[in-house]
Design a protein around this motif. Structure first.
Motif, PDB file in Angstrom:
ATOM      1  N   MET A   1      11.448  21.444 -30.287  1.00  0.00           N
ATOM      2  CA  MET A   1      12.149  21.901 -31.487  1.00  0.00           C
ATOM      3  C   MET A   1      12.808  23.230 -31.146  1.00  0.00           C
ATOM      4  SD  MET A   1       9.698  20.998 -34.760  1.00  0.00           S
ATOM      5  CE  MET A   1       8.465  22.214 -34.369  1.00  0.00           C
ATOM      6  N   LEU A   2      14.062  23.378 -31.544  1.00  0.00           N
ATOM      7  CA  LEU A   2      14.798  24.612 -31.314  1.00  0.00           C
ATOM      8  C   LEU A   2      15.275  25.144 -32.656  1.00  0.00           C
ATOM      9  CD1 LEU A   2      15.736  22.393 -28.898  1.00  0.00           C
ATOM     10  CD2 LEU A   2      16.520  24.549 -27.980  1.00  0.00           C
ATOM     11  N   PHE A   3      14.920  26.386 -32.935  1.00  0.00           N
ATOM     12  CA  PHE A   3      15.257  27.047 -34.194  1.00  0.00           C
ATOM     13  C   PHE A   3      16.092  28.276 -33.895  1.00  0.00           C
ATOM     14  CE2 PHE A   3      10.998  25.261 -34.617  1.00  0.00           C
ATOM     15  CZ  PHE A   3      11.091  24.532 -35.777  1.00  0.00           C
ATOM     16  N   PRO A   4      17.031  28.627 -34.781  1.00  0.00           N
ATOM     17  CA  PRO A   4      17.717  29.918 -34.607  1.00  0.00           C
ATOM     18  C   PRO A   4      16.693  31.020 -34.807  1.00  0.00           C
ATOM     19  CG  PRO A   4      18.320  28.902 -36.695  1.00  0.00           C
ATOM     20  CD  PRO A   4      17.456  27.918 -35.971  1.00  0.00           C
ATOM     21  N   ALA A   5      16.763  32.056 -33.989  1.00  0.00           N
ATOM     22  CA  ALA A   5      15.833  33.165 -34.125  1.00  0.00           C
ATOM     23  C   ALA A   5      16.030  33.828 -35.478  1.00  0.00           C
ATOM     24  CB  ALA A   5      16.046  34.175 -33.004  1.00  0.00           C
ATOM     25  N   GLN A   6      14.940  34.258 -36.095  1.00  0.00           N
ATOM     26  CA  GLN A   6      15.054  34.939 -37.382  1.00  0.00           C
ATOM     27  C   GLN A   6      15.878  36.195 -37.170  1.00  0.00           C
ATOM     28  OE1 GLN A   6      11.450  35.324 -39.611  1.00  0.00           O
ATOM     29  NE2 GLN A   6      10.754  33.303 -39.009  1.00  0.00           N
ATOM     30  N   GLY A   7      16.710  36.495 -38.148  1.00  0.00           N
ATOM     31  CA  GLY A   7      17.630  37.615 -38.009  1.00  0.00           C
ATOM     32  C   GLY A   7      18.963  37.187 -37.415  1.00  0.00           C
ATOM     33  N   GLU A   8      19.052  35.939 -36.960  1.00  0.00           N
ATOM     34  CA  GLU A   8      20.297  35.393 -36.417  1.00  0.00           C
ATOM     35  C   GLU A   8      21.032  34.579 -37.464  1.00  0.00           C
ATOM     36  OE1 GLU A   8      21.658  35.441 -33.170  1.00  0.00           O
ATOM     37  OE2 GLU A   8      20.242  37.019 -32.725  1.00  0.00           O
ATOM     38  N   GLY A   9      20.608  34.666 -38.707  1.00  0.00           N
ATOM     39  CA  GLY A   9      21.286  33.930 -39.757  1.00  0.00           C
ATOM     40  C   GLY A   9      20.544  32.679 -40.170  1.00  0.00           C
ATOM     41  N   GLY A  10      19.473  32.322 -39.477  1.00  0.00           N
ATOM     42  CA  GLY A  10      18.793  31.088 -39.797  1.00  0.00           C
ATOM     43  C   GLY A  10      17.406  31.299 -40.346  1.00  0.00           C
ATOM     44  N   GLY A  11      16.969  32.540 -40.462  1.00  0.00           N
ATOM     45  CA  GLY A  11      15.624  32.821 -40.941  1.00  0.00           C
ATOM     46  C   GLY A  11      15.553  32.777 -42.445  1.00  0.00           C
ATOM     47  N   PRO A  12      14.471  33.293 -42.993  1.00  0.00           N
ATOM     48  CA  PRO A  12      14.315  33.281 -44.439  1.00  0.00           C
ATOM     49  C   PRO A  12      15.473  34.004 -45.118  1.00  0.00           C
ATOM     50  CG  PRO A  12      12.266  33.912 -43.344  1.00  0.00           C
ATOM     51  CD  PRO A  12      13.333  33.857 -42.306  1.00  0.00           C
ATOM     52  N   GLY A  13      15.915  33.451 -46.194  1.00  0.00           N
ATOM     53  CA  GLY A  13      16.991  34.068 -46.957  1.00  0.00           C
ATOM     54  C   GLY A  13      18.381  33.677 -46.487  1.00  0.00           C
ATOM     55  N   ALA A  14      18.463  32.916 -45.407  1.00  0.00           N
ATOM     56  CA  ALA A  14      19.777  32.507 -44.915  1.00  0.00           C
ATOM     57  C   ALA A  14      20.197  31.256 -45.640  1.00  0.00           C
ATOM     58  CB  ALA A  14      19.717  32.235 -43.406  1.00  0.00           C
ATOM     59  N   GLY A  15      20.998  31.310 -46.566  1.00  0.00           N
ATOM     60  CA  GLY A  15      21.385  30.092 -47.279  1.00  0.00           C
ATOM     61  C   GLY A  15      22.846  29.834 -47.098  1.00  0.00           C
ATOM     62  N   GLY A  16      23.366  29.026 -47.939  1.00  0.00           N
ATOM     63  CA  GLY A  16      24.795  28.773 -47.923  1.00  0.00           C
ATOM     64  C   GLY A  16      25.217  27.835 -46.828  1.00  0.00           C
ATOM     65  N   ARG A  17      26.469  27.451 -46.897  1.00  0.00           N
ATOM     66  CA  ARG A  17      26.987  26.494 -45.934  1.00  0.00           C
ATOM     67  C   ARG A  17      27.868  27.174 -44.915  1.00  0.00           C
ATOM     68  NH1 ARG A  17      27.388  20.652 -47.461  1.00  0.00           N
ATOM     69  NH2 ARG A  17      28.659  20.722 -45.617  1.00  0.00           N
ATOM     70  N   GLY A  18      27.927  28.491 -44.867  1.00  0.00           N
ATOM     71  CA  GLY A  18      28.769  29.228 -43.949  1.00  0.00           C
ATOM     72  C   GLY A  18      29.141  28.472 -42.701  1.00  0.00           C
ATOM     73  N   GLY A  19      29.216  29.158 -41.577  1.00  0.00           N
ATOM     74  CA  GLY A  19      29.555  28.499 -40.325  1.00  0.00           C
ATOM     75  C   GLY A  19      28.437  27.604 -39.849  1.00  0.00           C
ATOM     76  N   ARG A  20      28.750  26.728 -38.945  1.00  0.00           N
ATOM     77  CA  ARG A  20      27.762  25.823 -38.376  1.00  0.00           C
ATOM     78  C   ARG A  20      27.235  26.411 -37.075  1.00  0.00           C
ATOM     79  NH1 ARG A  20      27.500  23.559 -42.667  1.00  0.00           N
ATOM     80  NH2 ARG A  20      28.419  21.587 -43.172  1.00  0.00           N
ATOM     81  N   GLY A  21      26.175  25.805 -36.582  1.00  0.00           N
ATOM     82  CA  GLY A  21      25.627  26.224 -35.301  1.00  0.00           C
ATOM     83  C   GLY A  21      24.339  26.962 -35.500  1.00  0.00           C
ATOM     84  N   PRO A  22      23.722  27.377 -34.393  1.00  0.00           N
ATOM     85  CA  PRO A  22      22.406  27.955 -34.467  1.00  0.00           C
ATOM     86  C   PRO A  22      22.340  29.233 -35.286  1.00  0.00           C
ATOM     87  CG  PRO A  22      23.323  28.155 -32.270  1.00  0.00           C
ATOM     88  CD  PRO A  22      24.255  27.309 -33.068  1.00  0.00           C
ATOM     89  N   GLY A  23      23.386  30.029 -35.301  1.00  0.00           N
ATOM     90  CA  GLY A  23      23.359  31.257 -36.059  1.00  0.00           C
ATOM     91  C   GLY A  23      23.331  31.036 -37.562  1.00  0.00           C
ATOM     92  N   SER A  24      23.695  29.845 -38.003  1.00  0.00           N
ATOM     93  CA  SER A  24      23.683  29.590 -39.434  1.00  0.00           C
ATOM     94  C   SER A  24      22.556  28.672 -39.851  1.00  0.00           C
ATOM     95  CB  SER A  24      25.036  28.993 -39.868  1.00  0.00           C
ATOM     96  OG  SER A  24      25.235  27.758 -39.230  1.00  0.00           O
ATOM     97  N   GLY A  25      21.638  28.402 -38.975  1.00  0.00           N
ATOM     98  CA  GLY A  25      20.460  27.667 -39.364  1.00  0.00           C
ATOM     99  C   GLY A  25      20.355  26.246 -38.858  1.00  0.00           C
TER     100      GLY A  25
END
Length: 187
Positions: free
Chosen positions: A66-90
């Motif tokens: 399993m690969l997760f975006p590191a917290q603080g990279e846009g994918g951790g808690p509080g990162a919502g929305g549909r912004g950009g795609r990719g690991p930085g957005s969750g």
């Protein structure tokens, strides 16, 4: 961009499927995904299907990753929305690698069949999925974007998925299809 990666080895034993689910659930909280989020249930179901395929259809050991975006990279808690795609957005990526060179294939499950729908479920739940040869074996992967309509409720949002019945033998295969451009896929 940093990515948190976790992996476990899977023996060629059907009991490994439930062990993989327990292992994945225990890793979700540390990734910033609550076990009660719809995304968590989607990921657990995807893991269950991919590990089942590896265990049942190959008879070979496998590696679940399993690969997760590191917290603080846009994918951790509080990162919502549909912004950009990719690991930085969750984007969360699940991979299962095994030593069998047999390609995954969709099966035509009848209405009363109790199996044969795994790849249809993966297709319906994941934002992207595919597979590629790797050494003497292969790696099958799927990705789910956090903050989209992901989760079990998203299944109905993919109108091209049918769980009962088969696609026409002349219909193009969707194995490895991507709903998004290739530059938006983790590598």
């Amino acid at each position: 961009m940093q990515v948190l990666q976790m992996q476990m080895e899977v023996r060629p034993d059907p009991a490994e499927v439930s062990r993989a689910r327990r292992w994945a659930r225990s890793r979700l909280a540390g990734s910033g995904i609550g076990v009660d989020e719809p995304l968590a249930e989607t990921l657990i179901l995807l893991i269950s299907e991919l590990v089942t395929n590896a265990v049942v259809h190959t008879g070979c050991p496998a590696v679940l990753r399993m690969l997760f975006p590191a917290q603080g990279e846009g994918g951790g808690p509080g990162a919502g929305g549909r912004g950009g795609r990719g690991p930085g957005s969750g984007t969360v990526r699940v991979e299962v690698a095994d030593s069998s060179d047999r390609a995954p294939r969709r099966r035509c499950a009848g209405e009363d069949a109790t199996n044969g729908r795994g790849l249809e479920l993966v297709d319906g739940l994941a934002d992207r999925w595919g597979w590629h040869p790797e050494g003497a074996g292969k790696r099958i992967w799927c990705e789910v974007d956090r903050g989209t309509s992901g989760g079990l409720g998203a299944y109905g949002a993919h109108e091209d998925v049918a769980l009962t019945g088969c696609t026409s033998p002349h219909a193009p295969s969707k194995i490895g299809r991507s709903r998004q451009s290739p530059d938006q896929v983790l590598t």
